[in-house]
Design an enzyme around this catalytic site. Structure first.
Site, mmCIF file in Angstrom:
data_model
loop_
_atom_site.group_PDB
_atom_site.id
_atom_site.type_symbol
_atom_site.label_atom_id
_atom_site.label_comp_id
_atom_site.label_asym_id
_atom_site.label_seq_id
_atom_site.Cartn_x
_atom_site.Cartn_y
_atom_site.Cartn_z
ATOM 1 N N ARG A 148 0.843 -1.180 0.000
ATOM 2 C CA ARG A 148 0.000 0.000 0.000
ATOM 3 C C ARG A 148 0.887 1.242 0.000
ATOM 4 N NH1 ARG A 148 -3.507 -2.684 -1.597
ATOM 5 N NH2 ARG A 148 -5.548 -3.134 -0.697
ATOM 6 N N HIS A 189 -0.786 0.282 -9.876
ATOM 7 C CA HIS A 189 -1.541 -0.645 -9.019
ATOM 8 C C HIS A 189 -2.076 -1.840 -9.828
ATOM 9 C CE1 HIS A 189 -3.888 -0.871 -4.990
ATOM 10 N NE2 HIS A 189 -3.697 -2.090 -5.474
HETATM 11 P P1 NAP Z 1 -1.759 -11.775 4.710
HETATM 12 O O1 NAP Z 1 -1.848 -13.180 4.216
HETATM 13 O O2 NAP Z 1 -2.735 -11.301 5.723
HETATM 14 O O3 NAP Z 1 -0.252 -11.607 5.285
HETATM 15 C C1 NAP Z 1 0.152 -10.487 5.979
HETATM 16 C C2 NAP Z 1 1.577 -10.726 6.483
HETATM 17 O O4 NAP Z 1 2.061 -9.509 7.046
HETATM 18 C C3 NAP Z 1 1.653 -11.782 7.585
HETATM 19 O O5 NAP Z 1 2.817 -12.568 7.439
HETATM 20 C C4 NAP Z 1 1.744 -10.941 8.857
HETATM 21 O O6 NAP Z 1 2.428 -11.568 9.921
HETATM 22 C C5 NAP Z 1 2.556 -9.770 8.359
HETATM 23 N N1 NAP Z 1 2.360 -8.605 9.221
HETATM 24 C C6 NAP Z 1 1.209 -7.955 9.518
HETATM 25 N N2 NAP Z 1 1.435 -6.962 10.393
HETATM 26 C C7 NAP Z 1 2.755 -7.000 10.660
HETATM 27 C C8 NAP Z 1 3.600 -6.254 11.516
HETATM 28 N N3 NAP Z 1 3.122 -5.241 12.278
HETATM 29 N N4 NAP Z 1 4.906 -6.555 11.566
HETATM 30 C C9 NAP Z 1 5.410 -7.576 10.820
HETATM 31 N N5 NAP Z 1 4.668 -8.337 9.986
HETATM 32 C C10 NAP Z 1 3.352 -8.044 9.922
HETATM 33 O O7 NAP Z 1 -1.824 -10.748 3.507
HETATM 34 P P2 NAP Z 1 -1.604 -11.020 1.943
HETATM 35 O O8 NAP Z 1 -2.802 -11.684 1.367
HETATM 36 O O9 NAP Z 1 -0.284 -11.671 1.760
HETATM 37 O O10 NAP Z 1 -1.588 -9.516 1.381
HETATM 38 C C11 NAP Z 1 -0.630 -8.576 1.798
HETATM 39 C C12 NAP Z 1 -0.969 -7.189 1.274
HETATM 40 O O11 NAP Z 1 -0.664 -7.087 -0.114
HETATM 41 C C13 NAP Z 1 -2.444 -6.780 1.316
HETATM 42 O O12 NAP Z 1 -2.828 -6.388 2.618
HETATM 43 C C14 NAP Z 1 -2.519 -5.647 0.314
HETATM 44 O O13 NAP Z 1 -2.280 -4.417 0.981
HETATM 45 C C15 NAP Z 1 -1.378 -5.952 -0.643
HETATM 46 N N6 NAP Z 1 -1.883 -6.283 -1.995
HETATM 47 C C16 NAP Z 1 -1.527 -5.486 -3.053
HETATM 48 C C17 NAP Z 1 -1.946 -5.800 -4.326
HETATM 49 C C18 NAP Z 1 -1.524 -4.986 -5.516
HETATM 50 O O14 NAP Z 1 -2.058 -5.173 -6.607
HETATM 51 N N7 NAP Z 1 -0.560 -4.118 -5.387
HETATM 52 C C19 NAP Z 1 -2.755 -6.927 -4.552
HETATM 53 C C20 NAP Z 1 -3.101 -7.707 -3.461
HETATM 54 C C21 NAP Z 1 -2.655 -7.377 -2.167
HETATM 55 P P3 NAP Z 1 1.856 -12.918 10.616
HETATM 56 O O15 NAP Z 1 2.071 -14.011 9.587
HETATM 57 O O16 NAP Z 1 2.713 -13.087 11.794
HETATM 58 O O17 NAP Z 1 0.401 -12.670 10.904
HETATM 59 C C1 GLV Z 2 -5.306 -4.970 -4.123
HETATM 60 O O1 GLV Z 2 -4.616 -4.033 -3.920
HETATM 61 C C2 GLV Z 2 -5.763 -5.877 -3.111
HETATM 62 O O2 GLV Z 2 -5.602 -5.575 -1.925
HETATM 63 O O3 GLV Z 2 -6.316 -6.923 -3.484
#
Ligand code: NAP
Ligand code: GLV
Length: 309
Positions: free
Chosen positions: A224, A272
């Site tokens: 983000r 994005h």
């Molecule tokens: P997720 O499965 O919920 O994983 C989040 C990870 O971040 C977990 O390993 C968590 O630790 C860690 N985390 C959270 N808070 C933290 C902190 N304070 N300190 C250290 N580590 C922390 O999320 P995801 O599905 O992988 O997605 C991640 C992010 O990618 C989304 O939230 C979104 O913002 C972004 N995204 C972007 C796009 C794009 O097109 N650019 C698309 C999709 C997603 P734990 O494992 O210990 O809980």
């Molecule tokens: C895109 O940014 C998502 O969070 O899926």
């Protein structure tokens, strides 16, 4: 079950078809013209709803996000207190891992340098380095971070990752919590941010974090925009501490024309597009969650509102 579909960014008819293929009995209602009686809506499948909108459905039983990141929901103080699930879709996971690998290889094979040098009409030779000699650090070892780390490991890079809680992952050196952040960063040549945006992670990509990275490190932010302090980044690039960055997300999107990032020769901007959710592959998981709602069971990938992700 009546499902409200609300997204201005996603193709509604493609979603209708994909969901009805998986669940022909679903009562699919598209916002804003085909909502019908708001009291009949059971589930909302949504991406960036206008603040206050979801509070208009008094019998809502669950909110399913069309995105992996749910930070935009958490900032709506009127959000109904019902279970909220984030998106996990195999296509979205694969596409993000591809984006990260592409960006890492672009920096690693010095295409960023060659693009600059070509524009200046210069033949600049830089010997390819071995991936085994480069350490990539992934911040966020969730669904997307682990998939990206695994693809990078298969490409030969040394991998380390940082998360909130401790993890054991094959072939990845893991770190967790604020106390281990500096140790994680100290030997990271390329830093990938795939953290959720929460009160704890907002602004985490800042001057002090950049100073902890080795000189010449690269950064890829696909999480983000609000994770990044843009001025600190430009300063670290201009001082030569950071070599180059790839940015997919911005605090304000579209990125304003006045942003210095547009013209910076060491910044690659993508609009994005790192990843997105595909109706045909995501529909199965959504229907599974609809069935959980019907049966009164907890949702898959349910957000812990206290943690904010
Ligand atoms: P997720 O499965 O919920 O994983 C989040 C990870 O971040 C977990 O390993 C968590 O630790 C860690 N985390 C959270 N808070 C933290 C902190 N304070 N300190 C250290 N580590 C922390 O999320 P995801 O599905 O992988 O997605 C991640 C992010 O990618 C989304 O939230 C979104 O913002 C972004 N995204 C972007 C796009 C794009 O097109 N650019 C698309 C999709 C997603 P734990 O494992 O210990 O809980
Ligand atoms: C895109 O940014 C998502 O969070 O899926």
């Amino acid at each position: 079950m009546a499902l409200l579909f609300l997204s201005e960014a996603d193709p509604v008819e493609r979603w209708r078809k994909a969901l009805l293929t998986e669940m022909p009995s679903l009562d699919f209602r598209a916002w804003p013209d085909d909502v019908g009686d708001p009291t009949e809506i059971d589930i909302a499948l949504v991406w960036t709803p206008p603040p206050g909108e979801l509070a208009r459905y008094p019998n809502l039983k669950a909110i399913l996000s069309l995105g992996a990141g749910i930070d935009s929901f958490m900032s709506d103080s009127t959000l109904p207190d019902v279970p909220l699930a984030r998106m996990v879709d195999p296509s979205m996971t694969r596409t993000m891992a591809d984006y990260v690998l592409t960006s890492v290889l672009r920096h690693h094979r010095r295409f960023d340098l060659f693009e600059r040098e070509q524009r200046a009409g210069r033949w600049t030779f830089a010997l390819p380095e071995r991936p085994e000699d480069k350490t990539v650090g992934v911040m966020g070892l969730g669904v997307l971070g682990q998939a990206a780390a695994s693809m990078l490991k298969d490409a030969g890079f040394k991998l380390r990752g940082w998360s909130r809680s401790p993890k054991e992952l094959d072939g990845i050196e893991t770190f967790y919590g604020r106390d281990q952040l500096a140790g994680f960063l100290a030997e990271t040549d390329m830093l990938i941010c795939l953290l959720p945006l929460t009160d704890d992670t907002k602004g985490i990509l800042n001057a002090s974090l950049f100073a902890t990275l080795p000189k010449g490190a690269c950064l890829i932010n696909a999480a983000r925009g609000a994770h990044l302090m843009e001025r600190d980044l430009v300063d670290a690039l201009d001082r030569g501490h950071l070599e180059a960055v790839t940015l997919d997300v911005f605090d304000t999107e579209p990125l304003p024309a006045s942003s210095p990032l547009w013209q910076h020769e060491r910044v690659l901007i993508t609009p994005h597009v790192a990843s997105y959710c595909v109706p045909e592959t995501a529909a199965k998981g959504i229907v599974a969650n609809i069935e959980h709602v019907q049966a009164g069971r907890p949702l898959h990938h349910q957000v812990d509102r206290r943690k904010g992700y």
